[in-house]
Design a protein around this motif. Structure first.
Motif, PDB file in Angstrom:
ATOM      1  N   ASP A 146      66.029  60.605  33.548  1.00 48.28           N
ATOM      2  CA  ASP A 146      64.911  61.285  32.979  1.00 48.28           C
ATOM      3  C   ASP A 146      65.146  60.597  31.810  1.00 48.28           C
ATOM      4  O   ASP A 146      64.363  59.899  30.757  1.00 48.28           O
ATOM      5  CB  ASP A 146      64.803  62.298  32.566  1.00 48.28           C
ATOM      6  CG  ASP A 146      64.430  62.620  33.824  1.00 48.28           C
ATOM      7  OD1 ASP A 146      63.657  62.202  34.766  1.00 48.28           O
ATOM      8  OD2 ASP A 146      64.424  63.672  34.349  1.00 48.28           O
ATOM      9  N   ILE A 147      66.147  60.082  31.228  1.00 44.95           N
ATOM     10  CA  ILE A 147      66.771  59.682  29.214  1.00 44.95           C
ATOM     11  C   ILE A 147      66.706  58.023  29.812  1.00 44.95           C
ATOM     12  O   ILE A 147      68.042  57.802  30.162  1.00 44.95           O
ATOM     13  CB  ILE A 147      67.260  60.683  28.625  1.00 44.95           C
ATOM     14  CG1 ILE A 147      66.978  61.466  28.964  1.00 44.95           C
ATOM     15  CG2 ILE A 147      67.825  59.936  27.137  1.00 44.95           C
ATOM     16  CD1 ILE A 147      67.846  62.915  27.995  1.00 44.95           C
ATOM     17  N   GLY A 148      66.516  57.607  29.056  1.00 45.88           N
ATOM     18  CA  GLY A 148      67.083  55.291  28.727  1.00 45.88           C
ATOM     19  C   GLY A 148      67.811  55.672  28.003  1.00 45.88           C
ATOM     20  O   GLY A 148      68.791  56.186  27.598  1.00 45.88           O
ATOM     21  N   PRO A 149      68.396  54.460  27.854  1.00 46.14           N
ATOM     22  CA  PRO A 149      69.483  54.025  27.642  1.00 46.14           C
ATOM     23  C   PRO A 149      69.743  54.032  25.814  1.00 46.14           C
ATOM     24  O   PRO A 149      68.961  54.289  25.225  1.00 46.14           O
ATOM     25  CB  PRO A 149      69.413  52.334  27.532  1.00 46.14           C
ATOM     26  CG  PRO A 149      68.565  52.146  28.300  1.00 46.14           C
ATOM     27  CD  PRO A 149      67.883  53.319  28.736  1.00 46.14           C
ATOM     28  N   VAL A 150      71.296  53.827  25.809  1.00 45.02           N
ATOM     29  CA  VAL A 150      70.933  54.231  23.878  1.00 45.02           C
ATOM     30  C   VAL A 150      71.560  52.542  23.226  1.00 45.02           C
ATOM     31  O   VAL A 150      72.142  52.287  24.320  1.00 45.02           O
ATOM     32  CB  VAL A 150      72.110  55.323  23.175  1.00 45.02           C
ATOM     33  CG1 VAL A 150      71.363  56.670  23.840  1.00 45.02           C
ATOM     34  CG2 VAL A 150      73.258  55.256  24.083  1.00 45.02           C
ATOM     35  N   ALA A 151      71.905  52.948  21.982  1.00 47.07           N
ATOM     36  CA  ALA A 151      71.910  51.548  20.990  1.00 47.07           C
ATOM     37  C   ALA A 151      73.464  51.110  22.223  1.00 47.07           C
ATOM     38  O   ALA A 151      74.587  51.828  22.408  1.00 47.07           O
ATOM     39  CB  ALA A 151      72.565  51.438  20.023  1.00 47.07           C
ATOM     40  N   ARG A 152      73.909  49.727  22.125  1.00 45.09           N
ATOM     41  CA  ARG A 152      74.981  49.280  22.882  1.00 45.09           C
ATOM     42  C   ARG A 152      76.342  49.892  21.996  1.00 45.09           C
ATOM     43  O   ARG A 152      77.279  50.890  23.522  1.00 45.09           O
ATOM     44  CB  ARG A 152      74.827  47.375  23.019  1.00 45.09           C
ATOM     45  CG  ARG A 152      76.050  47.232  24.043  1.00 45.09           C
ATOM     46  CD  ARG A 152      76.306  46.010  24.015  1.00 45.09           C
ATOM     47  NE  ARG A 152      74.560  45.450  24.622  1.00 45.09           N
ATOM     48  CZ  ARG A 152      74.857  45.089  25.767  1.00 45.09           C
ATOM     49  NH1 ARG A 152      75.106  44.913  27.092  1.00 45.09           N
ATOM     50  NH2 ARG A 152      73.607  44.636  26.904  1.00 45.09           N
TER      51      ARG A 152
ATOM     52  N   PHE B  39      65.860  53.561  21.897  1.00 42.21           N
ATOM     53  CA  PHE B  39      66.758  53.929  21.225  1.00 42.21           C
ATOM     54  C   PHE B  39      67.627  55.460  20.472  1.00 42.21           C
ATOM     55  O   PHE B  39      68.038  56.087  21.006  1.00 42.21           O
ATOM     56  CB  PHE B  39      68.169  52.929  20.913  1.00 42.21           C
ATOM     57  CG  PHE B  39      67.990  51.553  21.737  1.00 42.21           C
ATOM     58  CD1 PHE B  39      67.996  51.433  23.818  1.00 42.21           C
ATOM     59  CD2 PHE B  39      68.194  50.381  21.212  1.00 42.21           C
ATOM     60  CE1 PHE B  39      68.272  50.803  24.274  1.00 42.21           C
ATOM     61  CE2 PHE B  39      68.499  49.378  22.236  1.00 42.21           C
ATOM     62  CZ  PHE B  39      68.494  49.593  23.632  1.00 42.21           C
ATOM     63  N   LYS B  40      66.798  55.578  20.289  1.00 40.92           N
ATOM     64  CA  LYS B  40      66.887  56.411  18.323  1.00 40.92           C
ATOM     65  C   LYS B  40      66.674  57.889  19.861  1.00 40.92           C
ATOM     66  O   LYS B  40      67.399  58.885  19.723  1.00 40.92           O
ATOM     67  CB  LYS B  40      65.981  56.443  17.168  1.00 40.92           C
ATOM     68  CG  LYS B  40      66.655  56.773  16.377  1.00 40.92           C
ATOM     69  CD  LYS B  40      66.572  57.740  15.080  1.00 40.92           C
ATOM     70  CE  LYS B  40      66.240  58.187  14.257  1.00 40.92           C
ATOM     71  NZ  LYS B  40      65.451  58.417  12.700  1.00 40.92           N
ATOM     72  N   ASN B  41      65.551  57.530  19.637  1.00 41.58           N
ATOM     73  CA  ASN B  41      64.953  58.880  19.955  1.00 41.58           C
ATOM     74  C   ASN B  41      65.889  59.062  21.646  1.00 41.58           C
ATOM     75  O   ASN B  41      66.457  60.221  22.597  1.00 41.58           O
ATOM     76  CB  ASN B  41      64.035  58.648  21.121  1.00 41.58           C
ATOM     77  CG  ASN B  41      62.563  59.574  21.893  1.00 41.58           C
ATOM     78  OD1 ASN B  41      63.124  60.738  21.281  1.00 41.58           O
ATOM     79  ND2 ASN B  41      62.163  59.375  23.474  1.00 41.58           N
TER      80      ASN B  41
END
Length: 175
Positions: free
Chosen positions: A41-47, A1-3
């Motif tokens: 291309d970029i995944g999810p971040v923290a909710r 998530f941080k990345n």
């Protein structure tokens, strides 16, 4: 998530830089690419950060869209000015009185005047195709009328010159 968060923050920075760019169309294309990267291309971040991050990106996107819409509004009003300018030039070409042209010098002055008007027509700017074709046809009609008058004068001149040559040749034969 941080990345993913770091990558999305970089995209927001890139989008903010696009707001300042002069070339609106290029900015819009780059923004579309950034949206594609964001989604695919970029995944999810923290909710707990999703809404905030998406809100920032959305705000920047809105600024670019607003700038693009304003650009097109100003272009539309500019097109109206260009249309009026081009139609005025066409009217001037139609209004040229070539009936007073009695010799080559008169016609040269008229030709120079039409050339200046032609150049002014082309320098006035570009129009959207939907308007351009109609005005272009009027311009062609005006220049065609002028060229027809000019060509008729020079055809008569050529005939007259040929008659003079024939008379001179007859005098030479006689001599």
């Amino acid at each position: 998530f941080k990345n993913n968060l770091e990558e999305k923050l970089k995209i927001i920075e890139k989008a903010e830089a696009l707001v300042e760019k002069e070339d609106i169309n290029a900015s819009f294309k780059e923004l579309q690419d950034l949206h594609k990267i964001w989604k695919e291309d970029i995944g999810p971040v923290a909710r707990e950060l999703r809404e905030e991050i998406w809100g920032k990106f959305s705000d920047v996107t809105k600024k670019i869209h607003d700038k693009r819409h304003e650009h097109f509004r100003s272009m539309k009003s500019k097109y109206d000015e260009i249309i009026q300018e081009k139609l005025a030039i066409v009217s001037q070409i139609f209004a040229l009185d070539t009936s007073k042209n009695k010799n080559h010098n008169d016609w040269q002055q008229s030709i120079n005047e039409v050339d200046k008007l032609r150049q002014a027509y082309f320098n006035a700017g570009k129009l959207p195709y939907s308007k351009s074709e109609e005005i272009w046809q009027q311009f062609k009609l005006a220049t065609k009328k002028f060229n027809k008058d000019k060509n008729n004068f020079y055809k008569r001149e050529k005939v007259s010159q040929q008659e003079n040559l024939n008379e001179k040749n007859a005098l030479i034969e006689l001599a």
